[in-house]
Enzyme design. Structure first.
Site, mmCIF file in Angstrom:
data_model
loop_
_atom_site.group_PDB
_atom_site.id
_atom_site.type_symbol
_atom_site.label_atom_id
_atom_site.label_comp_id
_atom_site.label_asym_id
_atom_site.label_seq_id
_atom_site.Cartn_x
_atom_site.Cartn_y
_atom_site.Cartn_z
ATOM 1 C CG LEU A 1 -1.920 1.162 1.303
ATOM 2 C CD1 LEU A 1 -2.896 1.131 0.155
ATOM 3 C CD2 LEU A 1 -2.623 1.167 2.643
ATOM 4 C CG ASP A 2 -0.543 4.678 0.289
ATOM 5 O OD1 ASP A 2 -1.221 4.653 -0.748
ATOM 6 O OD2 ASP A 2 -1.010 4.952 1.392
#
Lengths: 291, 291, 291, 291
Positions: free
Chosen positions: D233-234
């Protein structure tokens, strides 16, 4: 620092311009690390810049690369293309004369960058129409020439400057806030090899006291322009420009203070682009493979 | 969104200008949340902007704040200062007419910001010399007026526009890439209440086709300028400017494309500053308490 | 250069905070040239900064302004507000110690700005854990202290530094790329009066070798952060930040080179804000009335 | 608009990588208008991008250019180099699915750019976990799919999305502020072909509510990051980032408002780079021949 040769070339647009360069590099065993080309469809002109390492067949760095033979053969091969070719060695340091008047921020900035090796140049002399900057130049171990100027002695003074340029073999002259307008004759001599910093976003605010002009107009941005000089004052080909926001609370003296940083950054960037062979002159414009 | 009143004032510079405002605010039980003042020493003019909340003695929001009495009393009290005072309520939404020609990027941007409540304005009409933008305006539920113009009908067309401004009570006119030059008469009527976006860094590249001018000069930065219109084309007081870097590979059409973003951002910022009462007109310049 | 006094104050939010300051300035015959205040509604704290000139009744500059009486009386008057007040004279130059290790770009930049009078400070000493920068400091006529450090001598070395700070009366310490982590004890002693430049956009890339971290993550922007030091490494309150675009062709050493300019600009701006009393410390954040 | 083909390729670094491409282009009568190559010396990987026009011997645009034969022959010829080759036609418009939740600024911006032909893509569907954006999509004549999601129905909802992607032949998915975390399975399916906009300067402020995190840290710059999604994530490869200055007076809601512009500009730039084949994925980083 840099371990690559730089090849630049320009010529009229024609099919095969890229190939004539890249094929030759391949045949000569040159390993290309970075390549940029641009074909200007409005003016019909082609520009290319390659960074490369001559290699042996085993992939090691070639020790016996013959630069002048390389350049000559390429020119021969590209004869049909009418190509201007230029080659620059990894350890090549361009010889440079810096000219300055009384504002020393750009000079100080250039000397610092030179000192830490950020700009691949040898400064052969600092020239000024004032004596003020002598200690700064001397601390950096650089020859300083004070050539005073009056309206009556302009021709003689320029002859003195030209002599320094000639005798030291300088390939580039940097006008680091040199506040005298050069004669047409001097401009012509230095055409394409003298970079000036003008303290405005040209073509806005040409001429004298651009920060005062900017204040009067109430602009909300001020800037600086690094450009080659030519015979038309403040109209030479632009290399790079910088800008900063300002507001109503910035009096002319504040714009001048704020402008110093932009001038330093813009001039040193323009000079670096020139030294790294990133700039191509093309009529009144430039092609810059920046980074 | 905003829960504060905004008080702005300007007058000739004199000792006591701040105090006459802030003491009055204190006496009226107004809680100041943000305050900016500037005294222009070159022109001898004072500017102040305060955001405040009227409070009861217990610190709650005062429900019975009498704005017109407040304004009147302040003007009386500051009579010696020759002060221009203006007061704006938290829920106040300025009435606005938007003018547009065929390029719709600024219109689209303003309508979007209006739709999500980012700009505290009510759009009373969209006016154009072309029919093209009608569907866009209608989708946003806004009246659209198509007033064609020819060299012969300029006066009549401007009369039509002026009628819309008058009848809808518009306090501000936004020229969102309206490509007709307004008459002197119209400029005078709209003086100080019409914001234009010019697609260059004024005063560079005034007049027509600024991106083509920029291309010809080979500049390395292009920009846009939001300014009040006045009788002198592209010379009105500048509110804010925006800028982007470009290079040799940007043909005029690329500059136009890149410029769209700068124009949208610059115009909407200029409009927001005006709506939030951050801009003071002062001769040919502006004082902007931006943020 | 500056001809105005600067008054700054902060206290808990309450109605009347502005008025207690501005009314007093008026009563004392002080002419306010620039005023900014901010009331932080989330933390309930008020900040104000005023530039002013004490005047005689005839409007001339007052010659007999009694600063300590002025400050004392204001504190008394504002006693109910629990106000921290600070006053700074037009000709006041803060005493500063600069600390440096082996990278000299920030030091060189600060010394240049100091030399041309752009930063209102007196440098009482340059301190380093290396001998390298002695010639540069000496050329500027500044005392240079070489205090070597080893893991075993950290406490003694910090005592030496602290002695210099104490004996020279320095009010501010600038860590201009000083690469040693200060002890908790030293951080506490210097709390709120030591500005560090970190070569990343904090809180991204804390700790060592931030440009290498940035390269590994493949970011397209690098930056620098000027912040007050505190006990939590690279977590002190941020004063200002700068940024530049980069791309895939920037190897870690290129990021380091590019970062030098950003670091110089960001640190000198942060220092200027501090010297001009534009910065208010407030827990882990700052309020900065920049320009 | 564009009249050139785009050829991109990447492979392990080796001498001859440029020549194998450019010689082939020459032999096929292709006129190169723009060329960029980069050889990453740290990872030993080569990247090249060429814009070209197939020509007849007389220099006219070739009408019978056989793209698949061209591609196939190049792959054969470059077999020794293990080269990934991709070819894109002048009139080629990538098929795209846009995903959105409740914030519509990025969607509105992309639809506008699409409408005026600034982004060479065909939007095959707009997909959302909310019904709110249906009217906007419909006004642009685009299919809108409302696929609600609950913790229990995540798998089904993603299957619905995947079906739309598959059935419409979408080559790219744009997450224009889609606020659901995608499953590992979905991330893998979309690997290298889904661009997300994160509203912070990654890797700073990963996860939820980045503007609130930024406010808490008191940063003076906020930004946005366009990146390919991956399973972490990210942490996906960054394409481009944008940034704006902020100050103490920007509460979290102000950062959110200011961030909208940066997010729109950054996402649309990232998408344009992808559509114009300017982006090369390389492990966790990207090579971007931007402009």
């Amino acid at each position: 620092m840099r371990d690559t040769w730089i090849l630049t070339a320009q010529c009229p647009s024609r099919i095969g311009t890229v190939d004539v360069v890249t094929r030759y590099l391949r045949e000569q065993g040159c390993y290309i690390t970075e390549l940029s080309s641009f074909d200007d469809r409005l003016s019909g002109r082609f520009f290319i810049r390659a960074e490369f390492r001559p290699q042996t067949e085993q992939g090691a760095l070639s020790e016996d690369f013959d630069a002048s033979a390389f350049e000559e053969n390429l020119i021969t091969r590209a004869a049909d293309f009418d190509m201007d070719v230029s080659l620059s060695a990894p350890d090549e340091r361009m010889k440079v004369v810096i000219m300055v008047s009384r504002s020393d921020h750009c000079l100080n900035d250039l000397l610092y960058r030179h000192r830490i090796g950020q700009l691949p140049m040898d400064i052969t002399a600092v020239v000024s129409n004032h004596p003020d900057m002598a200690p700064l130049a001397e601390w950096h171990g650089l020859p300083y020439h004070h050539f005073p100027i009056t309206p009556d002695t302009k021709a003689e003074q320029e002859a003195q400057i030209w002599q320094v340029v000639q005798e030291t073999g300088a390939e580039l002259v940097i006008l680091a806030r040199y506040m005298q307008v050069l004669s047409s004759d001097m401009c012509e001599k230095l055409s394409g090899r003298a970079i000036n910093i003008h303290h405005s976003l040209l073509p806005g605010f040409k001429g004298a006291r651009p920060y005062h002009q900017a204040y009067d107009k109430g602009v909300k941005l001020v800037g600086a322009t690094a450009h080659y000089i030519n015979d038309d004052l403040d109209e030479g080909p632009i290399i790079t420009q910088g800008v900063e926001t300002v507001d109503h609370a910035h009096y002319p003296e504040d714009l001048i203070a704020k402008g110093r940083d932009i001038e330093c950054l813009t001039l040193s960037r323009g000079v670096r682009y020139h030294l790294e062979r990133r700039v191509f002159l093309h009529d009144r414009r430039t092609v810059v493979f920046g980074n």
